[in-house]
Design a protein around this motif. Structure first.
Motif, PDB file in Angstrom:
ATOM      1  N   LEU A   2       0.875  -1.178   0.000  1.00 13.81           N
ATOM      2  CA  LEU A   2       0.000   0.000   0.000  1.00 13.81           C
ATOM      3  C   LEU A   2       0.908   1.222   0.000  1.00 13.81           C
ATOM      4  O   LEU A   2       1.512   1.570   1.019  1.00 13.81           O
ATOM      5  CB  LEU A   2      -0.901  -0.006   1.239  1.00 13.81           C
ATOM      6  CG  LEU A   2      -1.828   1.210   1.410  1.00 13.81           C
ATOM      7  CD1 LEU A   2      -2.808   1.296   0.254  1.00 13.81           C
ATOM      8  CD2 LEU A   2      -2.586   1.130   2.732  1.00 13.81           C
ATOM      9  N   THR A   3       1.044   1.882  -1.157  1.00 13.50           N
ATOM     10  CA  THR A   3       2.016   2.959  -1.304  1.00 13.50           C
ATOM     11  C   THR A   3       1.342   4.212  -1.852  1.00 13.50           C
ATOM     12  O   THR A   3       0.857   4.213  -2.989  1.00 13.50           O
ATOM     13  CB  THR A   3       3.158   2.545  -2.251  1.00 13.50           C
ATOM     14  OG1 THR A   3       3.712   1.316  -1.793  1.00 13.50           O
ATOM     15  CG2 THR A   3       4.233   3.603  -2.285  1.00 13.50           C
ATOM     16  N   VAL A  46       4.322  -3.754   2.788  1.00 13.12           N
ATOM     17  CA  VAL A  46       4.803  -2.389   2.582  1.00 13.12           C
ATOM     18  C   VAL A  46       3.678  -1.401   2.866  1.00 13.12           C
ATOM     19  O   VAL A  46       2.584  -1.527   2.302  1.00 13.12           O
ATOM     20  CB  VAL A  46       5.306  -2.178   1.134  1.00 13.12           C
ATOM     21  CG1 VAL A  46       5.712  -0.717   0.916  1.00 13.12           C
ATOM     22  CG2 VAL A  46       6.467  -3.102   0.824  1.00 13.12           C
ATOM     23  N   ILE A  47       3.936  -0.438   3.759  1.00  6.09           N
ATOM     24  CA  ILE A  47       3.035   0.693   3.990  1.00  6.09           C
ATOM     25  C   ILE A  47       3.845   1.957   3.720  1.00  6.09           C
ATOM     26  O   ILE A  47       4.856   2.202   4.384  1.00  6.09           O
ATOM     27  CB  ILE A  47       2.495   0.725   5.430  1.00  6.09           C
ATOM     28  CG1 ILE A  47       1.690  -0.541   5.741  1.00  6.09           C
ATOM     29  CG2 ILE A  47       1.625   1.960   5.656  1.00  6.09           C
ATOM     30  CD1 ILE A  47       1.189  -0.611   7.180  1.00  6.09           C
ATOM     31  N   GLY A  48       3.436   2.741   2.729  1.00  5.39           N
ATOM     32  CA  GLY A  48       4.190   3.931   2.355  1.00  5.39           C
ATOM     33  C   GLY A  48       3.321   5.170   2.264  1.00  5.39           C
ATOM     34  O   GLY A  48       2.479   5.262   1.361  1.00  5.39           O
ATOM     35  N   LEU A  67       5.039  -7.355   7.823  1.00  8.17           N
ATOM     36  CA  LEU A  67       5.457  -6.007   7.424  1.00  8.17           C
ATOM     37  C   LEU A  67       6.978  -5.927   7.283  1.00  8.17           C
ATOM     38  O   LEU A  67       7.719  -6.278   8.192  1.00  8.17           O
ATOM     39  CB  LEU A  67       4.976  -4.978   8.446  1.00  8.17           C
ATOM     40  CG  LEU A  67       5.109  -3.510   8.027  1.00  8.17           C
ATOM     41  CD1 LEU A  67       4.229  -3.208   6.835  1.00  8.17           C
ATOM     42  CD2 LEU A  67       4.776  -2.582   9.184  1.00  8.17           C
ATOM     43  N   LYS A  68       7.433  -5.429   6.122  1.00  8.24           N
ATOM     44  CA  LYS A  68       8.857  -5.254   5.861  1.00  8.24           C
ATOM     45  C   LYS A  68       9.256  -3.780   5.799  1.00  8.24           C
ATOM     46  O   LYS A  68      10.385  -3.435   6.140  1.00  8.24           O
ATOM     47  CB  LYS A  68       9.242  -5.938   4.549  1.00  8.24           C
ATOM     48  CG  LYS A  68       9.055  -7.443   4.552  1.00  8.24           C
ATOM     49  CD  LYS A  68       9.436  -8.045   3.204  1.00  8.24           C
ATOM     50  CE  LYS A  68       9.251  -9.563   3.221  1.00  8.24           C
ATOM     51  NZ  LYS A  68       9.582 -10.164   1.897  1.00  8.24           N
ATOM     52  N   VAL A  69       8.348  -2.916   5.349  1.00  9.80           N
ATOM     53  CA  VAL A  69       8.661  -1.495   5.174  1.00  9.80           C
ATOM     54  C   VAL A  69       7.513  -0.658   5.724  1.00  9.80           C
ATOM     55  O   VAL A  69       6.355  -0.857   5.346  1.00  9.80           O
ATOM     56  CB  VAL A  69       8.883  -1.152   3.682  1.00  9.80           C
ATOM     57  CG1 VAL A  69       9.090   0.351   3.503  1.00  9.80           C
ATOM     58  CG2 VAL A  69      10.071  -1.917   3.122  1.00  9.80           C
ATOM     59  N   GLN A  91      12.144  -4.337   7.909  1.00 11.38           N
ATOM     60  CA  GLN A  91      13.476  -4.018   7.414  1.00 11.38           C
ATOM     61  C   GLN A  91      13.754  -2.516   7.407  1.00 11.38           C
ATOM     62  O   GLN A  91      14.895  -2.096   7.549  1.00 11.38           O
ATOM     63  CB  GLN A  91      13.653  -4.571   5.992  1.00 11.38           C
ATOM     64  CG  GLN A  91      13.528  -6.078   5.909  1.00 11.38           C
ATOM     65  CD  GLN A  91      13.585  -6.576   4.473  1.00 11.38           C
ATOM     66  OE1 GLN A  91      13.902  -5.836   3.547  1.00 11.38           O
ATOM     67  NE2 GLN A  91      13.261  -7.844   4.278  1.00 11.38           N
ATOM     68  N   LYS A  92      12.707  -1.712   7.226  1.00  8.89           N
ATOM     69  CA  LYS A  92      12.887  -0.257   7.178  1.00  8.89           C
ATOM     70  C   LYS A  92      11.783   0.411   7.982  1.00  8.89           C
ATOM     71  O   LYS A  92      10.600   0.197   7.732  1.00  8.89           O
ATOM     72  CB  LYS A  92      12.865   0.244   5.732  1.00  8.89           C
ATOM     73  CG  LYS A  92      13.064   1.748   5.604  1.00  8.89           C
ATOM     74  CD  LYS A  92      13.043   2.191   4.138  1.00  8.89           C
ATOM     75  CE  LYS A  92      13.289   3.691   4.005  1.00  8.89           C
ATOM     76  NZ  LYS A  92      13.245   4.146   2.590  1.00  8.89           N
ATOM     77  N   LEU A  93      12.178   1.257   8.956  1.00  7.47           N
ATOM     78  CA  LEU A  93      11.234   2.026   9.758  1.00  7.47           C
ATOM     79  C   LEU A  93      11.573   3.499   9.562  1.00  7.47           C
ATOM     80  O   LEU A  93      12.601   3.983  10.022  1.00  7.47           O
ATOM     81  CB  LEU A  93      11.335   1.643  11.231  1.00  7.47           C
ATOM     82  CG  LEU A  93      10.425   2.431  12.196  1.00  7.47           C
ATOM     83  CD1 LEU A  93       8.966   2.311  11.795  1.00  7.47           C
ATOM     84  CD2 LEU A  93      10.626   1.972  13.626  1.00  7.47           C
TER      85      LEU A  93
END
Length: 742
Positions: free
Chosen positions: A224-225, A248-250, A271-273, A296-298
């Protein structure tokens, strides 16, 4: 997140399907365009063609238009023309082929709108990819005719207009890529009806409004970006954080507000991002984030987050990037050390750690040296860090950048290490280091990353010394070398400066005493004909600054913020709003009011009036469009030290604060000097200070560089951080003695 070409996976499925068809009906030939000139020939097209694939992968590049006669291929199931140089529009006849399952036109030069036939069509199309073209117009309103569509990729085009309100009619859609288009409007609530949706990529569009909570119904969603839409507002619906399939949440670079949902029942095991940076989010970092074990990314930087950095982030064993800088995060109450570093030692894949520009207000624990050897970039600048640099920082062998400037570090660089500790010399991957504006002492290491370092990396640490950086005083002078004619030049310059310093200090002290006895005096210079102003109200200031809108913010300091505003009558003013939580600033307000409204000088910004209420303490000053030198009219010895520092830098650089080069870059003289240093003192010093026949020795460069640093120390932002006039004289004498040593 950068868009992945996930439609290729689906294309592979279609190819497998075609292979099955070929086994059943071997009499049907498979057509591949392999013409030497790369053109699609109309005469080669026959009704029994099952598959057409033309791309750079087959060493053939097609150009020209797509023939509309392709629409006559009644049994065509697969049409791939990716990575070519096709131009013109997409023939509407392609959507008349009921057998067509895959239509991929990605990475061409196609233009014009995407149009479907107005009449009813029977389409079994599974995949439609037109990304990386120049398609314009809107998403067709009759897109619902493509009832079997599973992949819709229209990214990187010029498609505008709104997302169709009925987009939810594509009930079998699994992947929807529409990013990097000037698509506007709001997010349709009907998207929440597409239960099959896996990937929703809407980055770099112009979408406005709120995030509909209906998106929380997409139970199969993985990506979801909505990054960089700028005008997405409101809160992030809590239901989104309950979609357990999300990877992915962007929502970076938007205008979202409110809190990140903190309900403990939220569950994001895949969740990875998580990208929520550059918004207006507030509140604390939710503790449940540590339960997202695959993260992996916060990215939560550039918000208004408060509270502490959680001490359980070590649970994120796959974490590679932790970006929390530019918030209002603090240290644990009653704790001196920044304990979250203890937990991060368990993140063995961590590469980027950025927690600077937060009022952390603590000391670096020894556990910082236990961070993984994979760590590459650390930013802890401007974070109110106190104490010493831990000696085991050198354990981070993969470090390439460490930035701890703008803190309150003290003590000397430990001799047994010096990574700034000396062991940093051994970090072969470390390319740059910056420890500016701390109170470090001792010798700067000369090996490794330090070998090519310049003054800019060590500014504001007056106790540092080192032979290999010309602009920094040597720790010990053993071979001074022979003198040149420059000695006479410096003697003529330094001696008058020392005398002038005493005179300025004496005259200013006498003047302040007379002002205190005399009270109000006549204006020396009438700068602004604005009539007699009474105290302005809080509501008038609120109106003048458009409710303290950020677009009117000129600058910020330790005591307050300065806004541009317009009073009734159209007068442009600068309004300095003091921080009410700073008790000392508020106590001095009344005294400042008496002095600043009567002081007029050509180098000081005139104060027109003031505002004082339960809600605000503010000065209303004349607006200076070319930029805020002077001291708002506040009389103090710290202000005189500042003025002296400006004068010293003007003499050495032959620059004025109003010079076009400085003003055009929105800099002040101090910032211009710091920014212009690229390794040599001569980058900023007036070239005419030395005659052509004179030899510029390392000692003369060192002395002048020391005077430049003195000017920088006199002009620090906060008065309490500036040196005293007594210290100025002491340091000038020391510079003079150093130069005269033989």
């Amino acid at each position: 997140m950068k868009q992945e070409t996930l439609e290729d996976v689906h294309t592979g499925d279609m190819v497998a399907f075609i292979e099955e068809i070929k086994e059943v009906t071997p009499e049907h030939a498979v057509f591949k365009s392999m013409y030497a000139d790369g053109d699609l020939h109309e005469e080669s097209i026959e009704g029994h063609v099952l598959e057409i694939e033309v791309s750079s992968q087959s060493s053939v590049i097609s150009s020209g238009n797509i023939p509309k006669e392709v629409g006559n291929l009644s049994q065509l199931a697969f049409l791939s023309l990716i990575d070519n140089q096709l131009t013109g529009s997409i023939p509407t006849s392609l959507f008349n082929i009921s057998s067509l399952l895959v239509l991929s036109l990605r990475n061409n030069i196609l233009s014009g709108p995407l149009l479907l036939n107005e009449g009813n069509i029977v389409s079994n199309l599974n995949l439609l990819s037109i990304s990386y073209n120049q398609i314009s117009g809107c998403i067709p309103s009759n897109i619902c005719q493509l009832t079997e569509l599973k992949v819709l990729s229209i990214s990187f085009n010029n498609i505008a207009g709104d997302i169709p309100r009925n987009i939810g009619c594509l009930s079998k859609l699994e992947k929807f890529y529409m990013g990097d288009n000037p698509i506007k409007g709001t997010i349709p609530t009907s998207l929440g009806n597409i239960s099959t949706l896996h990937d929703l990529y809407c980055q770099n569009n112009r979408i406005v409004g709120g995030i509909p909570p209906e998106l929380g119904k997409l139970s199969n969603l993985r990506q979801l970006t909505f990054d960089n839409n700028s005008n997405l507002i409101g809160q992030i619906p809590e239901a989104i954080f309950n979609i357990s399939s999300l990877e992915v949440i962007g929502f970076t670079l938007n205008n979202l507000s409110g809190r990140i949902p903190t309900t403990t029942g939220l569950h994001l095991p895949n969740l990875k991002v998580l990208e929520l940076g550059v918004n207006q989010l507030e509140g604390e970092i939710p503790l449940f984030i540590a339960n997202a074990s695959k993260l992996q990314k916060l990215e939560l930087n550039n918000n208004f987050l408060t509270g502490t950095i959680p001490n359980n982030l070590g649970n994120l064993r796959e974490l590679q990037a932790l970006l929390l800088h530019t918030n209002q995060l603090t240290n644990e109450p009653r704790e001196r050390e920044l304990l979250f570093f203890n937990s991060l030692a368990d993140c063995k894949m961590l590469r980027y750690l950025q927690v600077g520009k937060n009022p952390l207000n603590g000391i670096l624990p020894n556990s910082i040296g236990n961070l993984s050897s994979t760590i590459e970039n650390i930013y802890i600048g401007y974070a109110h860090i106190n104490g010493l640099i831990p000696t085991n920082v050198g354990n981070m062998s993969g470090l390439t950048v460490i930035d701890i400037q703008g803190n309150n570090l003290t003590g000397s660089i430990p001799s047994e290490i010096g990574t700034i500790p000396k062991s940093l010399e051994k970090l072969s991957y470390l390319k740059s280091i910056n420890v500016s504006f701390n109170d470090l002492e001792g010798e700067i290491p000369s090996g490794g990353v330090f070998a090519n370092s310049t003054l800019q990396s060590f500014l504001g640490n007056k106790g540092l010394c080192g032979m290999h950086i010309l602009e920094i005083p040597a720790c010990a002078i053993t071979n001074p070398g022979k003198q040149s004619k420059l000695r006479e030049v410096l003697l003529k310059f330094v001696t008058p400066v020392v005398i002038a310093s005493f005179l300025i200090f004496l005259l200013v002290s006498i003047w302040i005493m007379k002002r205190q006895k005399k009270g109000k005096s006549k204006e020396v210079e009438k700068v602004l004909e604005i009539g007699t102003h009474q105290l302005v109200s809080y509501h008038e200031i609120q109106r003048a600054t458009n409710n303290f809108d950020e677009s009117n913010l000129i600058g910020e300091g330790s005591s307050g913020s300065v806004y541009k505003g317009t009073l009734f009558g159209g007068t442009a003013v600068a309004i300095k709003v003091l921080h009410l939580d700073n008790e000392q600033v508020c106590k001095r307000f009344d005294t400042k009011c008496k002095v600043t409204r009567n002081v007029r000088h050509r180098n000081l910004v005139p104060v027109i009036t003031t505002c004082s209420s339960d809600y605000i303490r503010a000065f209303v000053l004349q607006f200076m469009p070319n930029g805020k030198y002077g001291s708002e009219g506040i009389v103090s010895t710290s202000g005189d030290v500042y003025s002296y520092g400006i004068m010293l830098m003007e003499v050495l650089t032959k620059r004025r604060p109003t010079d076009e080069e400085i003003g055009n870059e929105n800099l002040d003289l101090r910032k211009w000097i710091i920014q212009s240093f690229s390794g040599s003192m001569m980058d900023v010093v007036d070239v005419n200070l030395f005659s052509e026949e004179e030899e510029i020795t390392s000692k003369s460069e060192m002395c002048i560089a020391s005077m430049i640093e003195l000017g920088l120390d006199c002009t620090k932002e906060t008065p309490e951080s500036r040196v005293t006039m007594k210290e100025v004289v002491k340091r000038l004498n020391k510079i003079n003695n150093t130069f005269l040593e033989t």
